[in-house]
Design an enzyme around this catalytic site. Structure first.
Site, short mmCIF file in Angstrom:
data_model
loop_
_atom_site.label_atom_id
_atom_site.label_comp_id
_atom_site.label_asym_id
_atom_site.label_seq_id
_atom_site.Cartn_x
_atom_site.Cartn_y
_atom_site.Cartn_z
N CYS A 1 -4.38 -3.28 4.18
CA CYS A 1 -4.27 -2.40 5.29
C CYS A 1 -5.18 -2.99 6.36
O CYS A 1 -6.07 -3.97 6.64
CB CYS A 1 -4.46 -1.06 5.26
SG CYS A 1 -2.77 -0.71 6.97
N GLU B 1 0.96 -1.28 0.12
CA GLU B 1 -0.25 0.25 -0.25
C GLU B 1 0.93 1.48 -0.24
O GLU B 1 1.84 1.46 0.42
CB GLU B 1 -0.60 -0.10 1.00
CG GLU B 1 -1.52 1.41 1.64
CD GLU B 1 -2.27 1.38 3.13
OE1 GLU B 1 -3.00 2.16 3.26
OE2 GLU B 1 -1.65 0.80 4.05
N LYS C 1 -10.18 -0.23 -1.91
CA LYS C 1 -9.91 -0.63 -0.59
C LYS C 1 -10.81 -0.13 0.18
O LYS C 1 -12.43 1.02 -0.12
CB LYS C 1 -9.07 0.43 -0.03
CG LYS C 1 -9.07 0.69 2.30
CD LYS C 1 -8.09 1.29 3.01
CE LYS C 1 -7.40 1.48 4.33
NZ LYS C 1 -6.66 1.75 4.97
#
Length: 545
Positions: free
Chosen positions: A364, A253, A313
């Site tokens: 994440c 990321e 995301k």
């Protein structure tokens, strides 16, 4: 009450020690048992207060990594907000304890509130779920069968069963506690098998962050340069036979913190790396959407066709990647001033096409949410990838906490999982949660590993969101039944108290009457009881004369 609050605070701190960095998971059932013991026997408001103190002490410690990275202005309000969920559980304790088998129903309520907190408000905060402390314990393998929600329920049930065994000092409840522990540990003996359909080689690049390693915006192009240089070095090693050619390369990321489509320098670094390695690279990049919005994406960059398939995301971090309710308050202070735009959430549920592979991707904090990797596995993902930065948290326990959650996801989804981080913690994880490789933190490193490709789905993936839904419904049912039973018992107690009071009044009245009668008898002259002699006038008559 003061003693209860003190014990609750200590129990909350003990629960935080079940997670990284201390990671003593066997403290978890003791802390949960202490929660039940300190909230038991209280009124609803007092039980809620004790529960809130427990949750506040737990969460202030558990996410203390947020203070140095995002500031006290993010850490303290979030800890207070999440701790209210433990106050809610505390408020329900007097109601649920009125039910038979209350440890089971209290575990249901605990899990239902935990699941709700993980999705609401502002997308929820799943950090601190009981299941996340289970890695490296005998119950970790159960997550492949029951999923995170039911694993949390089992752990809560163990703690509440222990509390009842302590309260009643009963052999029966002690044996019941042992039975629940044994049930949760059964999958450790027969873990869910991995259905291997083939293998492939994957390389994860940890490019490192310039400077102290915790500032992603100090030198954004330097981060991309590091990733590119490490990938070019990988290509050289493949060319000379020192490494196997991977099927694709995984970047972390924020490997491009500036928009790779708009910034010529970042774009050149990516193309240089892709051309050198000559296989697809899954790039982690920030993509601009005007002055107000942006996206955090995993972008498949093919050496022949360029950028292609993308994953966005799903769960941007409140106050870190977007500011909730920005339209009604001014967020230009402290570290919130570093979030001038809001990150929009993605909705993709199908795996990425990376060459001939189907790769499930998470970015994440996505890995802490149940709906991201699970849905991609249901839709055919053969392999899982997690792209993470963690640079902001590199000196904190957050890195280890997230890696523990990631290992549990590999077990739950029954897939090999590869993690690429900017400067730690990168690694390769087997479907049983075993860590096969890791890279040292704050270094530039390349992980290359042959991994299995999986098919089929675990029972946890097959069940999907239903366990959470059923637990939520049962939690509501338990509260309704608890309210009815609690009120009936209070009514019965009130009636008994009134009846007892009336009996005491009647008894006191009878006692007073008896004492009065006895007093009158003692005050009477014995001569009054002697009969008059014949011919002698009655005394009263004489007295009256």
């Amino acid at each position: 009450m003061t003693a209860r609050l003190l014990v609750a605070a200590l129990a909350g701190a003990a629960l935080s020690a079940a997670y990284e960095p201390i990671a003593v998971p066997y403290l978890l059932p003791l802390a949960v048992a202490a929660f039940a013991l300190t909230t038991g026997g209280l009124s609803v408001p007092r039980a809620g207060l004790v529960g809130w103190v427990f949750g506040l002490c737990f969460y202030l410690i558990h996410i203390d990594w947020l203070a140095p990275s995002e500031g006290v202005g993010a850490w303290l309000p979030l800890a207070v907000l999440v701790s209210l969920s433990y106050a809610v559980v505390g408020l329900t304790v007097p109601l649920v304890r009125a039910l038979p088998l209350w440890p089971l129903w209290l575990a249901v309520v605990w899990t239902a509130v935990e699941d709700l907190r993980s999705t609401w408000p502002f997308g929820g905060m799943p950090w601190g779920r009981l299941a996340f402390a289970a890695i490296d314990t005998p119950v970790a393998a159960a997550v492949a069968y029951v999923g995170m929600s039911l694993l949390s329920l089992l752990l809560a049930l163990i703690g509440f069963q222990l509390a009842r065994a302590i309260e009643e000092r009963s052999v029966r409840w002690t044996l019941a506690t042992v039975a629940v522990v044994a049930l949760a540990a059964v999958p450790a003996v027969a873990p869910y098998p991995f259905h291997r359909t083939g293998s492939t080689t994957v390389a994860a690049v940890q490019g490192n962050v310039p400077g102290r390693g915790d500032n992603m915006i100090a030198d954004p192009r330097g981060i991309t340069r590091n990733e590119s240089q490490a990938t070019v070095r990988l290509a050289d090693q493949v060319r000379t036979g020192r490494r196997s050619r991977p099927s694709f390369v995984l970047w972390p990321e924020n490997s491009t913190v500036v928009d790779v489509f708009m910034d010529p320098e970042a774009n050149a670094y990516v193309n240089q790396a892709v051309d050198a390695v000559d296989v697809p690279v899954l790039v982690g990049g920030v993509v601009d959407l005007g002055r107000r919005y942006m996206l955090n994406q995993g972008i498949v960059w093919d050496p022949q066709t360029g950028p292609g398939d993308r994953y966005t995301k799903h769960h941007p971090v409140p106050w870190g990647e977007y500011v909730p309710l920005r339209h009604i308050w001014d967020a230009r202070f402290g570290k919130l001033a570093l979030v001038p735009r809001d990150m929009l959430a993605g909705t993709r549920t199908t795996p990425l096409r990376v060459g001939s592979l189907r790769v499930g991707d998470a970015i994440c904090f996505d890995v802490a949410y149940d709906d991201v990797l699970r849905e991609q596995v249901r839709n055919g993902a053969q392999l899982l990838a997690v792209q993470t930065s963690n640079a902001s948290f590199i000196y904190t326990p957050q890195v280890d906490q997230q890696f523990a959650i990631t290992r549990l996801r590999a077990i739950e989804d029954g897939r090999w999982l590869v993690v690429a981080s900017t400067n730690g913690l990168s690694g390769v994880i087997a479907p049983d949660g075993t860590v096969v490789q890791t890279a040292p933190r704050r270094t530039q490193a390349i992980l290359e590993q042959t991994v299995g490709l999986g098919s089929g789905i675990t029972p946890a993936v097959w069940l999907g969101a239903w366990p959470s839904r059923v637990v939520g419904g049962l939690g509501v049912l338990a509260l309704l039944c608890g309210v009815v039973t609690y009120r009936r018992r209070r009514g019965e107690a009130t009636s008994q108290a009134r009846a007892g009071a009336l009996r005491r009044l009647h008894r006191d009245a009878a006692d007073r009457a008896l004492r009065d009668r006895q007093g009158r008898e003692l005050d009477r002259d014995p001569a009054d009881d002697r009969p008059a002699r014949p011919g002698q006038p009655d005394r009263d008559v004489v007295d009256q004369a």
